[in-house]
Design an enzyme around this catalytic site. Structure first.
Site, PDB file in Angstrom:
ATOM      1  N   CYS A  73      55.447  12.638 -19.243  1.00  0.00           N
ATOM      2  CA  CYS A  73      56.099  13.885 -18.830  1.00  0.00           C
ATOM      3  C   CYS A  73      57.617  13.720 -18.851  1.00  0.00           C
ATOM      4  CB  CYS A  73      55.637  14.285 -17.430  1.00  0.00           C
ATOM      5  SG  CYS A  73      56.472  15.744 -16.771  1.00  0.00           S
ATOM      6  N   CYS A  79      60.998  15.362 -10.980  1.00  0.00           N
ATOM      7  CA  CYS A  79      59.905  15.790 -10.110  1.00  0.00           C
ATOM      8  C   CYS A  79      59.613  14.714  -9.071  1.00  0.00           C
ATOM      9  CB  CYS A  79      58.678  16.076 -10.966  1.00  0.00           C
ATOM     10  SG  CYS A  79      57.195  16.471 -10.024  1.00  0.00           S
ATOM     11  N   CYS A  82      55.488  12.047  -9.577  1.00  0.00           N
ATOM     12  CA  CYS A  82      55.047  10.869 -10.352  1.00  0.00           C
ATOM     13  C   CYS A  82      56.081   9.758 -10.273  1.00  0.00           C
ATOM     14  CB  CYS A  82      54.810  11.254 -11.812  1.00  0.00           C
ATOM     15  SG  CYS A  82      53.364  12.282 -12.070  1.00  0.00           S
ATOM     16  N   CYS A 165      51.910  20.302 -15.997  1.00  0.00           N
ATOM     17  CA  CYS A 165      51.893  19.002 -15.322  1.00  0.00           C
ATOM     18  C   CYS A 165      50.857  18.093 -15.978  1.00  0.00           C
ATOM     19  CB  CYS A 165      51.581  19.183 -13.844  1.00  0.00           C
ATOM     20  SG  CYS A 165      51.323  17.637 -12.955  1.00  0.00           S
ATOM     21  N   GLN A 308      38.689  15.920  -1.900  1.00  0.00           N
ATOM     22  CA  GLN A 308      39.486  14.931  -2.613  1.00  0.00           C
ATOM     23  C   GLN A 308      39.937  15.486  -3.957  1.00  0.00           C
ATOM     24  OE1 GLN A 308      40.693  12.129  -1.636  1.00  0.00           O
ATOM     25  NE2 GLN A 308      39.396  11.247  -0.048  1.00  0.00           N
ATOM     26  N   TYR A 337      36.597  12.926  11.126  1.00  0.00           N
ATOM     27  CA  TYR A 337      37.494  13.565  10.154  1.00  0.00           C
ATOM     28  C   TYR A 337      36.687  13.886   8.884  1.00  0.00           C
ATOM     29  CZ  TYR A 337      40.569  10.834  13.240  1.00  0.00           C
ATOM     30  OH  TYR A 337      41.168  10.243  14.330  1.00  0.00           O
ATOM     31  N   GLU A 358      35.282  17.573  12.610  1.00  0.00           N
ATOM     32  CA  GLU A 358      36.465  18.011  11.868  1.00  0.00           C
ATOM     33  C   GLU A 358      37.161  19.108  12.668  1.00  0.00           C
ATOM     34  OE1 GLU A 358      39.466  18.620   9.794  1.00  0.00           O
ATOM     35  OE2 GLU A 358      38.124  17.115   8.921  1.00  0.00           O
ATOM     36  N   ASP A 407      37.717   8.676   8.113  1.00  0.00           N
ATOM     37  CA  ASP A 407      38.561   9.014   6.960  1.00  0.00           C
ATOM     38  C   ASP A 407      39.678   9.913   7.475  1.00  0.00           C
ATOM     39  OD1 ASP A 407      39.670   9.520   4.520  1.00  0.00           O
ATOM     40  OD2 ASP A 407      37.964  10.632   3.700  1.00  0.00           O
ATOM     41  N   CYS A 434      44.117   6.737   3.437  1.00  0.00           N
ATOM     42  CA  CYS A 434      45.060   7.143   2.402  1.00  0.00           C
ATOM     43  C   CYS A 434      46.452   6.587   2.668  1.00  0.00           C
ATOM     44  CB  CYS A 434      45.116   8.669   2.292  1.00  0.00           C
ATOM     45  SG  CYS A 434      45.663   9.498   3.806  1.00  0.00           S
TER      46      CYS A 434
END
Length: 494
Positions: A73, A79, A82, A165, A308, A337, A358, A407, A434
């Protein structure tokens, strides 16, 4: 030596931060340089110099790193999405493994030798582009007065105009150009954050990779509406154009009049087609290089659902969670979660009973519907925060767990939630994270006296970015069968 703003320097990039900035030293003084790759010889311009460190802008790569490649890209430096696209994919994987390991050493206090024993190779992606099934594009006004769509530049809310993108699905470009053309022809204004004026704030596009169904949701700075009302001038024309895009299954609007960085409003109106789309996640054989098993769970996904963003890698991640949980059919499992029940329903076929928690009501509605449409009867879902529902059900109803799956969001688990897990003392904990920094913090608590890490693995859910998912299996120390390596600070052998 004192360095001044705009001074030109030559540096060798010898390391990288967890956020993907290159680190180069001049006479022992470190500079942090965005867009620099470890191994580069670079000319930088000083942008800020503090007492012990400074920041520089990459002016020119004098001798490229052996890990530097031509980015796909042309907007990758501007941006904010990335950070690693100019780095070879093999080196990205190493960067992410190192990031996880370093956080566990620095924050969690775990020994490097111990982590070498329990860390399994990172799960890579065969095709690390066009993997995102969800994209949120801010809408703004360009210098020529025309509406633009794209992504925010790094650490700002300046929109880089780009409808193509390299991480998103191919249909995004066609959808965005239809919306921008509609806005120009109908004189529909883009939202202005500074003034709070303008109608169209964002465009959300979601795609089911297995179903092929696509959802489009326009986030509007508009008044609350009634059923069958028009929220946009010339709405019928826009709907007609979008509905012709191959795969479009539903078009909706989200009302958000708040002067805030929160993107989606809570009020959603479907203006054409279905209010949700479907997608299927297949269970894969972890021991056979993630070969497909043919078993799958189908999910309904609404505009506000957490799902996800990389479905290809999600199948691998959730299959690892199922493998790590080691469920035989007799266990009670808590999924904290739980979102729309993705992991819960993956585990349900092997468990005696699943409980999911949740905080988002819409997600729990989706989880319950997902259980019904997959004919799963041993899953029960609760609306509320994990730190409130989980302790309450344990203390008042005596519901315990043999296995707990967590999670959490990027901030990690709440301390109350961790304390309840320790009191409940399940045999196994499967922690999906994450953010390896908050993961390390939480593992420090869990492994202080009660648990030890048995297995862990990074999964590259977000190629070309600095983000990485990690899955960890913790076992209760009372189940230890033989002497093993343990960390220096925690999990000491008795």
């Amino acid at each position: 030596m004192v360095y001044e703003k705009n001074q030109l320097l030559t540096v060798e990039i010898t390391d990288m931060t967890a956020d993907g900035e290159g680190i180069g030293k001049v006479d022992g003084y470190p500079f942090f340089i965005k867009d620099a790759i470890i191994g580069d010889q670079a000319r930088i311009r000083v942008t800020r110099a503090k007492k012990n460190y400074g920041y520089g802008r990459l002016e020119k790569v004098l001798m490229p790193s052996p890990f530097r490649i031509d980015a796909k890209c042309s907007f990758h430096r501007q941006c904010g999405g990335c950070q690693l696209q100019a780095m070879s994919y093999e080196r990205q994987l190493q960067f992410k493994e190192d990031k996880v390991k370093n956080n566990l050493i620095r924050i969690g206090g775990f020994a490097s030798e111990f982590l070498d024993k329990v860390m399994e190779p990172i799960v890579e992606m065969e095709n690390p582009f066009h993997y995102r099934n969800k994209a949120l594009y801010p809408i703004g006004t360009g210098r020529d007065g025309k509406s633009i769509a794209g992504f925010y530049a790094g650490r700002s809310h300046n929109i880089i105009a780009n409808t193509d993108c390299s991480l998103g699905v191919y249909e995004n470009k066609e959808i965005l150009e239809i919306i921008l053309s509609y806005m120009r022809e109908n004189h529909v204004s883009a939202y202005d954050e500074a003034t709070g004026q303008g109608l169209v704030r964002h465009v959300l596009v979601r795609k089911g990779f297995q179903s092929g169904e696509i959802m489009v949701c326009l986030v509007l700075n508009a008044k609350s509406g009634r059923k069958n009302s028009d929220f946009l001038p010339g709405q019928a024309g826009l709907v007609n154009s979008l509905s012709k895009v191959n795969g479009i299954a539903g078009i909706s609007v989200s009302i958000n009049r708040e002067h805030t960085n929160v993107i989606m409003g809570k009020e959603i109106h479907t203006i054409w087609g279905k209010k949700s789309i479907q997608d299927t996640i297949f269970i894969r054989n972890v021991e056979d290089d993630f070969a497909a098993t043919g078993q799958g769970i189908t999910f309904s996904i609404s505009p506000l659902s957490f799902y996800q963003v990389n479905p290809v890698q999600t199948e691998k991640l959730y299959s690892l969670a199922l493998s790590y949980a080691e469920i035989s059919g007799k266990e009670t499992v808590w999924d904290l979660y739980c979102g729309i029940g993705t992991i819960s329903l993956f585990l349900a076929s092997n468990a005696k009973q699943i409980y999911g928690v949740e905080i988002v009501p819409q997600a729990i509605d989706d989880a319950k519907q997902n259980a019904i449409q997959n004919d799963i009867k041993n899953a029960q879902f609760f609306v509320g925060s994990a730190e409130e529902i989980f302790p309450e059900k344990y203390a008042n109803d005596g519901i315990r767990a043999d296995v707990v799956v967590v999670d959490p969001p990027r901030k990690g688990c709440d301390r109350t939630c961790l304390e309840t897990i320790l009191k409940m003392a399940p045999e196994r904990i499967v922690y999906v994270s994450c953010d390896s920094a908050t993961l390390a913090r939480d593992l420090c608590i869990l492994c202080e006296d009660t648990y030890e890490i048995k297995r862990m693995r990074a999964v590259d859910m977000f190629p070309m970015t600095v983000h990485v998912e990690t899955i960890v299996l913790l076992t209760h120390k009372s189940l230890r069968e033989s002497k093993r390596w343990v960390c220096e600070k925690h999990c000491q052998d008795a």
